[in-house]
Design a protein around this motif. Structure first.
Motif, PDB file in Angstrom:
ATOM      1  N   ARG A   1       0.840  -1.194   0.000  1.00 22.77           N
ATOM      2  CA  ARG A   1       0.000   0.000   0.000  1.00 22.77           C
ATOM      3  C   ARG A   1       0.879   1.249   0.000  1.00 22.77           C
ATOM      4  N   LEU A   2       0.337   2.331  -0.481  1.00 19.55           N
ATOM      5  CA  LEU A   2       1.029   3.613  -0.497  1.00 19.55           C
ATOM      6  C   LEU A   2       0.383   4.529   0.542  1.00 19.55           C
ATOM      7  N   ALA A   3       1.176   5.059   1.455  1.00 16.42           N
ATOM      8  CA  ALA A   3       0.665   5.964   2.487  1.00 16.42           C
ATOM      9  C   ALA A   3       1.446   7.270   2.427  1.00 16.42           C
ATOM     10  N   ASP A   4       0.797   8.298   1.945  1.00 17.84           N
ATOM     11  CA  ASP A   4       1.376   9.642   1.903  1.00 17.84           C
ATOM     12  C   ASP A   4       0.981  10.326   3.211  1.00 17.84           C
ATOM     13  N   ASP A   5       1.744  10.054   4.275  1.00 19.64           N
ATOM     14  CA  ASP A   5       1.363  10.551   5.589  1.00 19.64           C
ATOM     15  C   ASP A   5       2.481  11.390   6.202  1.00 19.64           C
ATOM     16  N   GLY A   6       2.452  11.559   7.538  1.00 17.64           N
ATOM     17  CA  GLY A   6       3.413  12.438   8.201  1.00 17.64           C
ATOM     18  C   GLY A   6       4.854  12.015   8.063  1.00 17.64           C
ATOM     19  N   ARG A   7       5.089  10.726   7.840  1.00 15.72           N
ATOM     20  CA  ARG A   7       6.461  10.246   7.716  1.00 15.72           C
ATOM     21  C   ARG A   7       6.967  10.276   6.276  1.00 15.72           C
ATOM     22  N   TYR A   8       6.055  10.449   5.334  1.00 10.80           N
ATOM     23  CA  TYR A   8       6.438  10.356   3.928  1.00 10.80           C
ATOM     24  C   TYR A   8       5.516  11.245   3.105  1.00 10.80           C
ATOM     25  N   ARG A   9       6.090  12.099   2.303  1.00  9.87           N
ATOM     26  CA  ARG A   9       5.308  12.953   1.406  1.00  9.87           C
ATOM     27  C   ARG A   9       5.780  12.741  -0.024  1.00  9.87           C
ATOM     28  N   ILE A  10       4.837  12.491  -0.898  1.00 11.36           N
ATOM     29  CA  ILE A  10       5.199  12.286  -2.295  1.00 11.36           C
ATOM     30  C   ILE A  10       5.575  13.623  -2.931  1.00 11.36           C
ATOM     31  N   ALA A  11       6.425  13.569  -3.938  1.00 13.65           N
ATOM     32  CA  ALA A  11       6.907  14.770  -4.614  1.00 13.65           C
ATOM     33  C   ALA A  11       5.840  15.332  -5.547  1.00 13.65           C
ATOM     34  N   ASP A  12       6.012  16.570  -5.950  1.00 11.07           N
ATOM     35  CA  ASP A  12       5.039  17.229  -6.822  1.00 11.07           C
ATOM     36  C   ASP A  12       4.905  16.528  -8.169  1.00 11.07           C
ATOM     37  N   ASP A  13       5.987  15.895  -8.621  1.00 10.64           N
ATOM     38  CA  ASP A  13       5.948  15.241  -9.922  1.00 10.64           C
ATOM     39  C   ASP A  13       5.524  13.770  -9.844  1.00 10.64           C
ATOM     40  N   PHE A  14       5.036  13.348  -8.675  1.00 12.01           N
ATOM     41  CA  PHE A  14       4.594  11.963  -8.519  1.00 12.01           C
ATOM     42  C   PHE A  14       3.407  11.678  -9.426  1.00 12.01           C
ATOM     43  N   ARG A  15       3.419  10.504 -10.067  1.00 15.52           N
ATOM     44  CA  ARG A  15       2.327  10.062 -10.924  1.00 15.52           C
ATOM     45  C   ARG A  15       1.711   8.801 -10.330  1.00 15.52           C
ATOM     46  N   VAL A  16       0.408   8.825 -10.114  1.00 15.36           N
ATOM     47  CA  VAL A  16      -0.277   7.639  -9.596  1.00 15.36           C
ATOM     48  C   VAL A  16      -0.089   6.474 -10.557  1.00 15.36           C
ATOM     49  N   GLU A  17      -0.016   6.775 -11.833  1.00 20.99           N
ATOM     50  CA  GLU A  17       0.156   5.754 -12.852  1.00 20.99           C
ATOM     51  C   GLU A  17       1.395   4.886 -12.608  1.00 20.99           C
ATOM     52  N   ASP A  18       2.420   5.469 -11.980  1.00 18.71           N
ATOM     53  CA  ASP A  18       3.647   4.715 -11.709  1.00 18.71           C
ATOM     54  C   ASP A  18       3.424   3.577 -10.718  1.00 18.71           C
ATOM     55  N   LEU A  19       2.293   3.601 -10.008  1.00 23.29           N
ATOM     56  CA  LEU A  19       2.020   2.553  -9.027  1.00 23.29           C
ATOM     57  C   LEU A  19       1.672   1.217  -9.679  1.00 23.29           C
ATOM     58  N   ARG A  20       1.560   1.195 -10.981  1.00 18.10           N
ATOM     59  CA  ARG A  20       1.304  -0.077 -11.665  1.00 18.10           C
ATOM     60  C   ARG A  20       2.464  -1.048 -11.493  1.00 18.10           C
ATOM     61  N   SER A  21       3.606  -0.541 -11.099  1.00 16.45           N
ATOM     62  CA  SER A  21       4.741  -1.433 -10.839  1.00 16.45           C
ATOM     63  C   SER A  21       4.540  -2.230  -9.548  1.00 16.45           C
ATOM     64  N   TRP A  22       3.473  -1.895  -8.783  1.00 11.61           N
ATOM     65  CA  TRP A  22       3.113  -2.643  -7.570  1.00 11.61           C
ATOM     66  C   TRP A  22       1.831  -3.431  -7.872  1.00 11.61           C
ATOM     67  N   PRO A  23       1.940  -4.628  -8.425  1.00 14.05           N
ATOM     68  CA  PRO A  23       0.742  -5.348  -8.885  1.00 14.05           C
ATOM     69  C   PRO A  23      -0.222  -5.750  -7.776  1.00 14.05           C
ATOM     70  N   LEU A  24       0.249  -5.813  -6.518  1.00 11.80           N
ATOM     71  CA  LEU A  24      -0.629  -6.216  -5.414  1.00 11.80           C
ATOM     72  C   LEU A  24      -1.086  -5.036  -4.570  1.00 11.80           C
ATOM     73  N   LEU A  25      -0.931  -3.821  -5.086  1.00 10.91           N
ATOM     74  CA  LEU A  25      -1.381  -2.633  -4.361  1.00 10.91           C
ATOM     75  C   LEU A  25      -2.876  -2.713  -4.086  1.00 10.91           C
ATOM     76  N   HIS A  26      -3.262  -2.474  -2.823  1.00 10.41           N
ATOM     77  CA  HIS A  26      -4.691  -2.547  -2.485  1.00 10.41           C
ATOM     78  C   HIS A  26      -5.193  -1.302  -1.762  1.00 10.41           C
ATOM     79  N   LYS A  27      -4.283  -0.445  -1.242  1.00  8.27           N
ATOM     80  CA  LYS A  27      -4.727   0.737  -0.514  1.00  8.27           C
ATOM     81  C   LYS A  27      -3.845   1.929  -0.854  1.00  8.27           C
TER      82      LYS A  27
END
Length: 234
Positions: A1-27
């Motif tokens: 799962r991807l958690a953009d929370d207090g310990r981790y912030r995604i960059a401005d150029d982050f693309r959700v589409e790149d998460l396809r490299s995680w085939p078991l992503l559920h959250k």
């Protein structure tokens, strides 16, 4: 799962589409809006949970997704379209504008979770159940207005004050009630079993002692309603 929370912030150029490299992503948990989020969800059937805060959108349409649980920030939101797969809706924060929700069967299959107060929401009149946490002050007539056909109510105080308790009679499908850490009402306010014909379960935890005593007297030997009373407060 991807958690953009207090310990981790995604960059401005982050693309959700790149998460396809995680085939078991559920959250996915996001604290900002991404334009490619909706298209990604529509083509990612394993992603079943989404937490979306700080989105800044007036309209959100998740009808093409396979979400089963959605937590969404109310700020600025006026229209929310839900998928038929959803079974839990968590509304975060507060708003000063009405929210129109489009859900199958007016939310018949949905459990709705709220925090502290009841927003001005329409379209969830048949929600299967409603839970409100962190209550400081709540009028039950607000719940009747927003969720008149709900099957259960779970109300938890901070502790808090609960008014309009007689309005429980106005829920024709109400099967289960749990009141915890809520005060400000008396024994005459709590409806009896004959006034709640669909009720099968009544849980009363940390409530006024005189209400607890009245509930035991009215419900303890009733064959239809399972009663639980604990920690009455004087």
């Amino acid at each position: 799962r991807l958690a953009d929370d207090g310990r981790y912030r995604i960059a401005d150029d982050f693309r959700v589409e790149d998460l396809r490299s995680w085939p078991l992503l559920h959250k996915i948990s996001l604290h900002s809006w991404r334009d490619d989020l909706i298209p990604f969800l529509a083509t990612s059937p394993l992603v079943s949970e989404l937490v979306l805060a700080g989105h800044g959108q007036a309209t959100l349409d998740f009808s093409g997704s396979n979400l089963t649980q959605l937590s969404v920030d109310l700020a600025g939101l006026s229209r929310l379209v839900l998928p038929a797969s959803l079974d839990r809706l968590i509304l975060l924060g507060s708003t000063d504008r009405p929210l129109q929700v489009e859900a199958e069967g007016r939310g018949r299959w949905l459990a709705v979770h709220l925090r502290e107060s009841v927003p001005e929401v329409a379209g969830l009149e048949s929600a299967s159940g409603v839970r409100v946490d962190g209550i400081r002050q709540l009028d039950l007539t607000e719940l009747v207005a927003r969720f008149p056909e709900t099957g259960y109510l779970l109300l938890f105080g901070a502790p808090g004050l609960l008014t309009g308790v007689p309005a429980l009679r106005e829920f024709p499908r109400l099967e289960s009630v749990w009141l915890c850490d809520l005060f400000g009402y008396g024994p005459d306010d709590l409806p009896g079993p004959d006034e709640l014909p669909a009720l099968t379960s009544l849980d009363l935890t940390s409530i006024p002692a005189e209400v607890a005593a009245a509930a035991r007297k009215a419900y303890a030997k009733h064959p239809r309603v399972q009663l639980s009373v604990s920690r009455p407060r004087k």
